[in-house]
Motif scaffolding. Structure first.
Motif, PDB file in Angstrom:
ATOM      1  N   PRO A 162      39.665  36.246  35.361  1.00  0.00           N
ATOM      2  CA  PRO A 162      39.576  37.572  35.976  1.00  0.00           C
ATOM      3  C   PRO A 162      39.354  37.500  37.479  1.00  0.00           C
ATOM      4  O   PRO A 162      38.896  36.492  38.014  1.00  0.00           O
ATOM      5  N   GLY A 163      39.672  38.593  38.150  1.00  0.00           N
ATOM      6  CA  GLY A 163      39.509  38.674  39.599  1.00  0.00           C
ATOM      7  C   GLY A 163      40.544  39.620  40.175  1.00  0.00           C
ATOM      8  O   GLY A 163      41.350  40.198  39.456  1.00  0.00           O
ATOM      9  N   PRO A 164      40.558  39.788  41.502  1.00  0.00           N
ATOM     10  CA  PRO A 164      41.495  40.727  42.136  1.00  0.00           C
ATOM     11  C   PRO A 164      42.953  40.414  41.849  1.00  0.00           C
ATOM     12  O   PRO A 164      43.770  41.319  41.736  1.00  0.00           O
ATOM     13  N   GLY A 165      43.295  39.139  41.730  1.00  0.00           N
ATOM     14  CA  GLY A 165      44.681  38.771  41.470  1.00  0.00           C
ATOM     15  C   GLY A 165      44.937  38.378  40.035  1.00  0.00           C
ATOM     16  O   GLY A 165      45.874  37.642  39.747  1.00  0.00           O
ATOM     17  N   ARG A 187      42.867  30.441  42.680  1.00  0.00           N
ATOM     18  CA  ARG A 187      43.014  31.743  43.305  1.00  0.00           C
ATOM     19  C   ARG A 187      44.490  31.995  43.548  1.00  0.00           C
ATOM     20  O   ARG A 187      45.263  31.054  43.679  1.00  0.00           O
ATOM     21  N   PRO A 188      44.925  33.243  43.620  1.00  0.00           N
ATOM     22  CA  PRO A 188      46.342  33.522  43.828  1.00  0.00           C
ATOM     23  C   PRO A 188      46.819  32.931  45.154  1.00  0.00           C
ATOM     24  O   PRO A 188      46.073  32.854  46.131  1.00  0.00           O
ATOM     25  N   LEU A 189      48.072  32.522  45.175  1.00  0.00           N
ATOM     26  CA  LEU A 189      48.655  31.913  46.353  1.00  0.00           C
ATOM     27  C   LEU A 189      48.953  32.965  47.408  1.00  0.00           C
ATOM     28  O   LEU A 189      49.753  33.870  47.177  1.00  0.00           O
ATOM     29  N   PRO A 190      48.286  32.927  48.587  1.00  0.00           N
ATOM     30  CA  PRO A 190      48.552  33.932  49.618  1.00  0.00           C
ATOM     31  C   PRO A 190      49.838  33.607  50.357  1.00  0.00           C
ATOM     32  O   PRO A 190      50.195  32.443  50.522  1.00  0.00           O
ATOM     33  N   PRO A 191      50.579  34.634  50.808  1.00  0.00           N
ATOM     34  CA  PRO A 191      51.831  34.371  51.519  1.00  0.00           C
ATOM     35  C   PRO A 191      51.560  33.878  52.925  1.00  0.00           C
ATOM     36  O   PRO A 191      50.749  34.440  53.643  1.00  0.00           O
ATOM     37  N   GLY A 242      38.986  41.867  30.848  1.00  0.00           N
ATOM     38  CA  GLY A 242      37.948  42.884  30.808  1.00  0.00           C
ATOM     39  C   GLY A 242      36.858  42.637  31.829  1.00  0.00           C
ATOM     40  O   GLY A 242      36.907  41.700  32.626  1.00  0.00           O
ATOM     41  N   LYS A 243      35.836  43.489  31.806  1.00  0.00           N
ATOM     42  CA  LYS A 243      34.773  43.438  32.804  1.00  0.00           C
ATOM     43  C   LYS A 243      33.636  42.483  32.430  1.00  0.00           C
ATOM     44  O   LYS A 243      32.891  42.040  33.287  1.00  0.00           O
ATOM     45  N   ASN A 244      33.486  42.186  31.150  1.00  0.00           N
ATOM     46  CA  ASN A 244      32.386  41.313  30.734  1.00  0.00           C
ATOM     47  C   ASN A 244      32.635  39.880  31.195  1.00  0.00           C
ATOM     48  O   ASN A 244      33.775  39.394  31.140  1.00  0.00           O
TER      49      ASN A 244
END
Length: 317
Positions: A103-106, A4-8, A153-155
């Protein structure tokens, strides 16, 4: 291995200078030499930067695939893949592409400007119609650095089978010398057979030593001992406050991978700022750290075992 993206973190402390220890097999660094290397990389020594740039510009035959994996959630896998791609694109002189299979928000594709609605799935579906780099770029968005990005993509990526990935890699290899794959845990087993090198990303936190050890064990247990030995392990988001955790993680990794690279904490790599910012927006030590990382990765291009190349060719048939 769920990246997952690294949160600040709140009010991060000032980061120390980046460092590499050791670099690749061409450099045996011990004692005072290690201190000098820290100074050269962290201090922006012109000779060190020039050496890494030269490595990035060295010609090689065929294409190279770099798979970027997060050792744990929040490691900064996607940011590392993106900045590594920007660095290659700026210095390599050949077409470079980053493929978003995480894929994902980040997601990687969401951190760059979008110039097309096409995705990896569309590329696979119409691969036989792609006869030139111009046609290929209908399926990519190009960053200011020159890096081409293919969106997931969404798939669901799990819907793609081994033949789909083989076709995608075979098509991409016709036009790109360097391909980076930002891989989700669900598709790691499908993309690792194509990897010439892996970049393993761990956060500068108390979770890092165990995460690095477990990732190495997973690679060894699934038949990727050689790939693990040639891996570059990145400790991401290093600050003075996190140095104890960083050193513990490096103690686990040392001797079990080809190189260790520290990336300092940088506010510009946070989720809300990364989409518009590329290398130019980063602090100078951070840019130099990514240049060093790319140089170390490129230094391994000439050492790709022949059997890996054969494995890739077999998978692509």
């Amino acid at each position: 291995m769920r990246p997952r993206p690294l949160p600040p973190p709140p009010e991060p402390p000032r980061a120390p200078e980046p460092a590499i220890t050791p670099p690749d097999p061409e450099h045996e660094v011990t004692g005072g030499g290690l201190r000098r290397l820290f100074h050269a990389v962290g201090g922006g020594h012109g000779d060190a930067d020039a050496e890494y740039e030269q490595r990035l510009q060295q010609p090689f035959q065929g294409s190279r695939h770099i798979v970027v994996l997060g050792c744990t959630g929040g490691a900064g896998q996607t940011v590392t893949a993106l900045m590594l791609g920007h660095t290659f694109a700026q210095h390599n002189g050949e077409p470079v592409v980053a493929v978003d299979v995480n894929p994902g928000p980040g997601a990687l594709a969401r951190r760059t400007r979008s110039e097309t609605n096409e995705t990896l799935t569309g590329l696979i579906t119409r691969a036989d119609q792609i006869g030139s780099l111009t046609a290929m770029r209908r399926y990519t968005s190009q960053a200011k650095s020159g890096l081409d990005v293919i969106a997931a993509g969404k798939n669901p990526l799990q819907a793609l089978d081994d033949r789909d990935y083989a076709l995608a890699i075979r098509t991409i290899d016709r036009f790109y010398s360097v391909t980076l794959l930002d891989a989700a845990a669900a598709v790691v087993a499908r993309v690792l057979p194509y990897a010439d090198q892996v970049v393993l990303v761990a956060p500068a936190s108390a979770d890092a030593p165990r995460a690095v050890a477990m990732t190495y064990e997973w690679l060894d247990g699934h038949g990727y001992v050689d790939l693990r030995q040639r891996a570059v392990t990145v400790i991401n988001g290093v600050s003075r406050r996190s140095m104890d955790d960083v050193e513990q993680a490096e103690a686990v990794a040392r001797g079990r991978c080809r190189a260790l690279v520290r990336i300092p904490w940088d506010d510009h790599l946070s989720m809300d700022r990364a989409p518009r910012n590329e290398l130019k927006a980063l602090r100078a030590p951070t840019r130099r750290a990514y240049l060093a990382l790319a140089g170390v990765v490129a230094g391994g291009f000439a050492a790709v075992p022949e059997r890996y190349t054969e494995q890739q060719q077999e998978a692509a048939r």
